[in-house]
Write an enzyme that holds these catalytic residues in place. Sequence first.
Site, PDB file in Angstrom:
ATOM      1  N   CYS A  60       2.195 -10.403   1.600  1.00 29.65           N
ATOM      2  CA  CYS A  60       2.575  -9.156   2.280  1.00 29.65           C
ATOM      3  C   CYS A  60       3.350  -9.404   3.572  1.00 29.65           C
ATOM      4  CB  CYS A  60       1.344  -8.288   2.531  1.00 29.65           C
ATOM      5  SG  CYS A  60       0.174  -8.919   3.747  1.00 29.65           S
ATOM      6  N   HIS A  77      -3.162  -6.044   5.987  1.00 29.14           N
ATOM      7  CA  HIS A  77      -2.064  -5.824   5.046  1.00 29.14           C
ATOM      8  C   HIS A  77      -0.936  -5.129   5.773  1.00 29.14           C
ATOM      9  CE1 HIS A  77      -0.149  -5.561   1.180  1.00 29.14           C
ATOM     10  NE2 HIS A  77      -0.050  -4.254   1.245  1.00 29.14           N
ATOM     11  N   HIS A  79       6.025  -3.067  -0.388  1.00 31.16           N
ATOM     12  CA  HIS A  79       5.074  -4.103   0.010  1.00 31.16           C
ATOM     13  C   HIS A  79       4.794  -5.045  -1.155  1.00 31.16           C
ATOM     14  CE1 HIS A  79       1.159  -2.199  -1.689  1.00 31.16           C
ATOM     15  NE2 HIS A  79       2.179  -1.571  -2.219  1.00 31.16           N
TER      16      HIS A  79
END
Length: 351
Positions: free
Chosen positions: A267, A315, A327
């Site tokens: 990520c 994240h 993402h």
Amino acid sequence: MVSHRSPRHGTPRRRAPHPGAFGLGVRATAFSAAAGAVAVLTAAPAGAEPGAEESPAALNARVDRLYTEAAQATEEYNATAERVEELRGQVERAQSAAARDQARVNRMRDDLGTLAAAQYRGGEVAPSLALFLSDEPDEYLARAAALDRISSRQAARLREYRHAVRSLEEQRARAGGKLAELGHRREALRRHRAAVQRKLGAAQRLLNRLPSEERAARERASRGTGRPAAPGAGGPSSRASAAVAAVRRAVGSPYAWGQAGPHAFDCSGLTSWAYAQAGVSLPRTSQGQSRAGRRVPREQALPGDLVVYGPDAGHVGMYVGGGQVVHAPHPGARVRYDPVGMMPVAAVVRP
């Protein structure tokens, strides 16, 4: 006579606690557990292997939790790897400085030795020669000055030599300390890598227990159903627009932990790579990126802003307009579009 009683039958088997059902059509399969980010990894009782009767919903939920924890361990790995790189550079610089100081000390010693030899041949016991025979150069300099046996020029050269020796010792000590820390960090890197691999291995074993139709449903969900957002008014800067263009090009690339492109990403690797294409350097971890700019209200988000998720900033994705982020979700999935509210938003950051 000792009687042997048979164990009682019918005792209920202990079942693993049900972590909660997660719909396979939900957008954020990988981080559905992070929405409530709690969670001890092991849903089964200590020492017990989950029974075959565990429902597909329970298995899916446990896979999601493992992926969430693997993502957290990945960010720890990334942070440690970043520090290892910094330390490697610091060690190299400290060693180079020590080598320069050593060369300087060697030159000064040679010069002083040449002077001592010349004076010795002239019948004098040179102060510089006595310095090399003395265990305490400071004491020698004090005595020599008191006896008026050393010239001011020689004293200056000897003091410079003494300073160079001390500088060399300090550089060696710094290099040694950096080397020791580098060794500790490399060991931490190994542990983080092992933690990620254990969690991913456990997730894969759970996936293998799913019926084939459930695995196919997860595969469909991992590809996502998001579509490119309609072009908006653009980012707050040309750099943000360039980063958005880069992250859009990465859609469809596979997730790979510890990777920052150009062909696979985790990520924070995705967002740091995208901004690197725009000439902007971002920290390597989602936690670092959460502090890499000005925070703005979610309703004021512009394309190029970083959207950080979870209470631990575990994240991160990039807002691309139209209520969507791009993402890298989790292992087994690909870089994709998802709604910005797929998980609880911790912060929106404008680099």
